[in-house]
Design a protein around this motif. Structure first.
Motif, PDB file in Angstrom:
ATOM      1  N   ALA A 100       3.100   9.892  -9.892  1.00  0.00           N
ATOM      2  CA  ALA A 100       2.212  10.210 -11.010  1.00  0.00           C
ATOM      3  C   ALA A 100       1.619  11.604 -10.881  1.00  0.00           C
ATOM      4  O   ALA A 100       1.313  12.252 -11.891  1.00  0.00           O
ATOM      5  CB  ALA A 100       1.087   9.168 -11.089  1.00  0.00           C
ATOM      6  N   ALA A 101       1.432  12.068  -9.645  1.00  0.00           N
ATOM      7  CA  ALA A 101       0.825  13.391  -9.435  1.00  0.00           C
ATOM      8  C   ALA A 101       1.786  14.520  -9.775  1.00  0.00           C
ATOM      9  O   ALA A 101       1.357  15.613 -10.143  1.00  0.00           O
ATOM     10  CB  ALA A 101       0.354  13.526  -7.988  1.00  0.00           C
ATOM     11  N   GLY A 110      -4.527  14.069  -9.942  1.00  0.00           N
ATOM     12  CA  GLY A 110      -3.381  13.401  -9.338  1.00  0.00           C
ATOM     13  C   GLY A 110      -3.428  13.441  -7.830  1.00  0.00           C
ATOM     14  O   GLY A 110      -3.119  12.454  -7.154  1.00  0.00           O
ATOM     15  N   ALA A 117       2.001   1.717  -3.443  1.00  0.00           N
ATOM     16  CA  ALA A 117       0.913   2.265  -4.267  1.00  0.00           C
ATOM     17  C   ALA A 117       0.766   3.762  -4.021  1.00  0.00           C
ATOM     18  O   ALA A 117       0.542   4.542  -4.960  1.00  0.00           O
ATOM     19  CB  ALA A 117      -0.388   1.538  -3.953  1.00  0.00           C
ATOM     20  N   PHE A 118       0.914   4.169  -2.761  1.00  0.00           N
ATOM     21  CA  PHE A 118       0.872   5.602  -2.458  1.00  0.00           C
ATOM     22  C   PHE A 118       2.041   6.322  -3.119  1.00  0.00           C
ATOM     23  O   PHE A 118       1.876   7.400  -3.712  1.00  0.00           O
ATOM     24  CB  PHE A 118       0.901   5.819  -0.947  1.00  0.00           C
ATOM     25  N   ARG A 175      -5.985  10.870  -6.512  1.00  0.00           N
ATOM     26  CA  ARG A 175      -5.484   9.491  -6.466  1.00  0.00           C
ATOM     27  C   ARG A 175      -4.540   9.291  -5.284  1.00  0.00           C
ATOM     28  O   ARG A 175      -4.553   8.234  -4.646  1.00  0.00           O
ATOM     29  CB  ARG A 175      -4.783   9.159  -7.789  1.00  0.00           C
ATOM     30  N   ALA A 176      -3.742  10.287  -5.005  1.00  0.00           N
ATOM     31  CA  ALA A 176      -2.843  10.183  -3.842  1.00  0.00           C
ATOM     32  C   ALA A 176      -3.633  10.173  -2.542  1.00  0.00           C
ATOM     33  O   ALA A 176      -3.292   9.445  -1.603  1.00  0.00           O
ATOM     34  CB  ALA A 176      -1.846  11.340  -3.855  1.00  0.00           C
ATOM     35  N   GLU A 177      -4.685  10.983  -2.461  1.00  0.00           N
ATOM     36  CA  GLU A 177      -5.546  10.984  -1.266  1.00  0.00           C
ATOM     37  C   GLU A 177      -6.144   9.597  -1.052  1.00  0.00           C
ATOM     38  O   GLU A 177      -6.169   9.077   0.069  1.00  0.00           O
ATOM     39  CB  GLU A 177      -6.672  12.011  -1.418  1.00  0.00           C
ATOM     40  N   ARG A 189       0.829  -1.208   0.000  1.00  0.00           N
ATOM     41  CA  ARG A 189       0.000   0.000   0.000  1.00  0.00           C
ATOM     42  C   ARG A 189       0.864   1.260   0.000  1.00  0.00           C
ATOM     43  O   ARG A 189       0.517   2.266  -0.611  1.00  0.00           O
ATOM     44  CB  ARG A 189      -0.933  -0.005   1.217  1.00  0.00           C
ATOM     45  N   ALA A 216      -5.028   6.686  -2.175  1.00  0.00           N
ATOM     46  CA  ALA A 216      -3.977   5.726  -1.823  1.00  0.00           C
ATOM     47  C   ALA A 216      -3.551   5.890  -0.368  1.00  0.00           C
ATOM     48  O   ALA A 216      -3.300   4.898   0.335  1.00  0.00           O
ATOM     49  CB  ALA A 216      -2.774   5.901  -2.746  1.00  0.00           C
ATOM     50  N   ALA A 268       1.366   6.848  -6.677  1.00  0.00           N
ATOM     51  CA  ALA A 268       0.417   7.947  -6.877  1.00  0.00           C
ATOM     52  C   ALA A 268       1.107   9.299  -6.721  1.00  0.00           C
ATOM     53  O   ALA A 268       0.791  10.254  -7.443  1.00  0.00           O
ATOM     54  CB  ALA A 268      -0.744   7.810  -5.891  1.00  0.00           C
TER      55      ALA A 268
END
Length: 955
Positions: free
Chosen positions: A365-366, A382, A358-359, A385-387, A355, A389, A362
């Motif tokens: 990517a942001a 972006g 995955a964060f 998605r980070a929030e 996890r 993750a 993100a």
């Protein structure tokens, strides 16, 4: 009166050939015959003529020879050969007519007697009646009860009837080796941790008995019984709990699904294939059983609860066992090649790793690619998605608090980067306040992200984020340095800006003028970032109330230049620009405040057993001492070879503050520093020439050759000259880039022109009396909005559907979870109106969630029940109630205390009491409409309960 015939409590004799009789059944039947004392010496029992046990058995004190008699001749021979001191037991499947009257005459009751298994069961349980629900059509149970009866017999049932549950519970507990009251899901899982108990079960229990026990356990322990017993019988019972922890991954439940429905199916795509293959590899551990989604969900829930209890236990052995099973689950995941899917696990530590990765993905990517035109900004998508993750990471119960905190800081920095950069400050005062209200918080988060993570993938993302943050912060630092140089050269009146030499006159003196005593804590080397942590530590329990001027934002103080102790601290404690050491400070301070005491590091040290030196305590307690000042060097000392960047500065890490405040509750406490600091940047650091070998962050304007340093300024340097430059002859070169230094490497540095060094935090606290200082009022929440969780009302919703289940905040989408299609309001061609048709009705305007929330709050405030529950003595203002509920509803039914205080306009120190008052107001008949989460910082609103309890008419 004719007696009513009693109904036989024994079950019917099974048709066909009789079964092989068991030794225990023979003993019990013989025991009953001997008690009849009918004068005969032989008994014939209807059974298969097979006997593999001892030829002679002893019941009580009587010896009996047991003989299998397949023919009448064998029976006659046994009677003829019987010894005088023995009795005889004949086992035969022949009918009475075949045996003949002559032979029957020698037998008890002159007939072959039946061995009724259920009659024996009745006797084993004390002669009680049998419940008709007992499975009399199943032959395994009576035999099992006879074969496995404990030495002291079966427990007598509580009433006069032997129920199916009592019989099966007694047998199951005996075979499993656990207490009868532990035959539930938890007890069954506990049993799987005992390998020896499982081995005894598989060694002594026949297949038909094991099947029957499993069926009973399914009734009392639920769906987990079959997979547990299947694993035990397959020799893998000790892995039941670890496999149960993996069931969350192997049988995932999508949002909105149920374990028995489509949720049981693995995800599609490569991940789904991997999960499906892993299930196949796991199947041999359950023998022939293929676990269903319902069984998997039940097994996971039970295993998860069992391990959670173990890990939370005060028993060290239980905790170790829980950890061992968690490690075993991860080992099994590796065996079946499932490791990469463990992000779906909310408990296994490997899930944290996935996890967190995955964060990190993100975060990467942001961020815009390096060199992009919009570098330094983050898109809304972006960030979203980070929030999401980070939310998944936070939900993991094994997440290391330190790594989670660093991830939270990274998310906060992403939020900051997503905000527009804004216009540069036009004045030094504006730049200084930006450091106090915004950039100091950025620096605090940046320090955690700089410290990083041990996982290379996460570290790479944090490094990219740090570079993006540095790019924006460097622009701010350059802007600050330019304004600092300009203002220092102009030497204009400071106006609203506080300078370090003004603190005594403009902050401390008004406290004394108001008739109060003061404690001035000088935290040498403390920057704004560290001050935010210290302030949180002091105000966390509500015993100290922070005050700010006019109840506004915190203020900053401008240090003297260069930002080193001998210039800035001496100026602070002298009340004027001055350079000097401890003795100079002491003389000037006591001259400024008659009767005042200044305590340096040596004076604060106490002897054995005392946290505070008795003389220090006496000075603080003395009402004739108007102000006590104490210099605390903890932070500045850490800049040598400590860990200033990764230390959380609070009462635990600065015990001198904790101890001094413990005895100074009658004084107003002012906390200030003489300068801030920057931390060492490791391989990013750049050492420049021109220093004298001792000053790391400033250098004189001329080199050894006499050339002007102003002509040779490197990137990140600036010349500062003026009256407030107290060293270097009034003109020095100061770096505004954090990575620059002139001297030897240390853990941290100060002296330069960055706001992290030149802006001094100013904090004021009082214990209880909010009116301690004229013009100073309780402080609002100090953190910027991007520091707290986001509050948003989401997308529009259909009119009349603002309600929803708890936690939805009124956000209900159209069918299938999709937004309703927009209404077409224009046509391609003009079409004549049909006179037979009524005129079209305009579609009602879309109702946003915020509209629905406001309507709900209006109905609440106008409701009769709300009016009845208001406390007439200490009413909570309706506007305040509305403001609090708006924040909670906009946040999907949850908000942190800081967010509530900031968004609803409640002073930070009052939010706890305000929430308590709101809870009392909304808790109708004890229903938990408003609760506090286990973290103690998050407020939860159940919208559905609110609607129900106040009859607000929302579905």
């Amino acid at each position: 009166m004719t007696a009513t015939p009693t109904r036989s409590t024994a079950g019917p004799t099974p048709p066909g050939k009789p079964d092989i009789v068991r030794p225990d059944a023979v003993r019990r039947k013989v025991d009953a015959w001997l008690k009849e004392d009918d004068g005969t010496d032989a008994i014939a029992l209807r059974a298969a003529p097979v006997w593999d046990s001892d030829a002679v058995i002893v019941v009580g004190r009587v010896r009996l020879q047991v003989v299998a008699c397949p023919t009448p001749l064998a029976a006659r021979a046994a009677l003829h050969d019987r010894a005088d001191d023995e009795k005889l037991v004949l086992l035969t499947d022949l009918p009475d007519a075949v045996l003949g009257d002559g032979l029957l005459a020698h037998l008890s009751r002159q007939s072959v007697r039946s061995v009724n298994a259920w009659e024996l069961v009745r006797q084993m349980f004390g002669g009680v009646r049998l419940d008709p629900s007992l499975p009399t059509d199943r032959r395994w149970l009576p035999a099992a009860l006879a074969d496995h009866a404990p030495v002291d017999g079966w427990p007598t049932p509580p009433g006069t009837i032997l129920t199916r549950d009592h019989a099966l519970r007694c047998l199951t507990a005996e075979l499993l080796g656990i207490e009868r009251d532990q035959l539930d899901a938890s007890g069954l899982l506990q049993w799987t941790t005992d390998a020896q108990a499982q081995q005894r079960f598989t060694d002594r229990v026949a297949a038909d008995v094991a099947d029957g026990i499993t069926a009973y356990l399914r009734d009392v322990a639920g769906p987990i019984a079959e997979p547990v017993m299947a694993a035990v019988r397959a020799g893998h019972g000790v892995d039941v709990i670890p496999i149960g922890l993996l069931a969350e991954v192997l049988w995932p439940t999508p949002a909105g699904g149920t374990a028995g429905g489509p949720a049981g199916a693995a995800a599609s795509g490569p991940a789904g294939v991997e999960v499906a293959v892993a299930r196949t590899r796991l199947e041999p551990r359950f023998g022939t059983l293929r676990m269903t989604p319902v069984q998997a969900a039940a097994l996971h829930d039970a295993a998860d609860a069992w391990v959670a209890r173990a890990l939370d236990s005060d028993d060290e052995l239980a905790r170790q066992q829980g950890l061992r099973l968690v490690r075993r689950a991860e080992a099994i995941a590796a065996d079946i090649e499932l490791t990469s899917q463990l992000a779906a696990s909310s408990l296994l530590p490997a899930g944290v790793t996935w996890r967190l990765r995955a964060f990190a993905a993100a975060v990467r990517a942001a961020l815009p690619p390096p060199g992009a035109p919009a570098a330094g900004t983050v898109t809304t998508a972006g960030l979203g998605r980070a929030e999401a993750a980070f939310k998944r990471l936070s939900e993991h119960r094994a997440a290391d608090q330190g790594r989670r905190t660093t991830a939270h800081m990274a998310l906060r920095l992403l939020r900051w980067l997503s905000r527009p950069a804004g216009q540069p400050p036009r004045t030094l005062y504006a730049a200084l306040q930006r450091q106090v209200t915004v950039d100091g918080w950025v620096d605090r988060a940046r320090l955690d992200v700089f410290a990083g993570d041990v996982d290379p993938e996460v570290a790479e993302a944090y490094q990219a984020l740090h570079r993006a943050v540095d790019a924006r912060r460097a622009r701010h630092d350059e802007q600050f340095a330019g304004l600092l140089a300009e203002a220092t050269r102009a030497d204009a009146e400071p106006g609203r800006m506080l300078r370090v030499e003004d603190v005594l006159d403009r902050v401390v003196a008004p406290i004394l003028d108001a008739g109060r005593q003061a404690l001035l804590l000088v935290m040498d080397g403390m920057g704004v970032a560290a001050a935010t942590e210290l302030a949180e530590s002091l105000s966390r329990d509500g015993s100290w109330i922070e005050l700010t001027q006019g109840g506004g934002p915190r203020a900053g103080v401008l240090a003297a230049l260069p930002t080193v102790t001998e210039a800035s601290r001496c100026s602070l404690l002298s009340g004027r620009l001055a350079v000097g050491g401890r003795q100079t400070e002491q003389t000037a301070f006591e001259r400024r405040f008659t009767g005042g005491r200044l305590l340096h590091k040596r004076s604060l040290r106490a002897g054995a057993g005392a946290a505070i030196d008795p003389e220090v305590r006496a000075a603080i307690d003395d009402p004739t001492v108007p102000v006590v000042a104490a210099v605390v060097n903890t932070i500045d000392d850490s800049l040598g070879y400590g860990e200033p960047g990764s230390t959380v500065w609070g009462q635990d890490t600065v015990p001198a503050v904790r101890d001094l405040l413990a005895v100074a509750r009658h004084r107003v406490v002012v906390i200030v520093s003489d300068h801030g600091h920057v931390v060492d940047r490791g391989p990013e650091a750049v050492t420049l020439p021109g220093g004298d070998g001792q000053n790391n962050r400033w250098r004189p304007v001329t080199s050894s050759t006499g050339d002007s340093a102003g002509d040779r300024l490197g990137d990140g340097e600036i010349v500062v000259t003026g009256r407030r430059v107290l060293l270097g002859g009034g003109t020095v070169v100061l770096p505004w880039r954090e990575e620059l230094r002139y001297g030897p490497r240390k853990a941290g540095y100060h002296g330069g022109a960055t706001p992290a060094e030149a802006v001094i935090p100013l904090l004021m606290f009082t214990s209880g009396d909010e009116e301690s200082v004229p013009g100073w009022q309780p402080a609002p929440v100090a953190s910027p909005d991007w520091w707290r969780e986001p509050v948003s009302s989401g997308a529009p919703t259909k009119a009349g559907t603002g309600g929803g289940r708890s936690g939805t905040g009124g956000r209900r989408a159209g069918k299938g979870g999709q937004s309703a299609k927009p209404v077409q309001t224009e046509q391609l061609f003009d079409v004549p109106a049909d006179p037979q048709q009524p005129p079209p009705v305009a579609a009602p305007p879309a109702v946003t969630p915020a509209d629905a929330d406001r309507a709900l709050i209006d109905r609440l405030l106008a409701s009769e029940r709300y009016a009845q529950r208001r406390n007439p003595r200490t009413p909570l203002d309706d506007d305040r109630v509305a403001a609090l509920l708006r924040v909670l509803l906009a946040g999907n039914g949850r908000a942190g205390l800081e967010t509530l205080a900031a968004q609803a306009g409640v002073p930070a120190h009052r939010i706890q009491g305000t929430v308590t008052a709101l809870r009392r107001l909304l808790q109708v008949e004890g229903y938990p409409v408003l609760t506090i989460d286990a973290d103690g910082q998050t407020v939860l609103l159940d919208r559905t309960l609110l609607v129900e309890q106040f009859d607000l008419g929302e579905s």
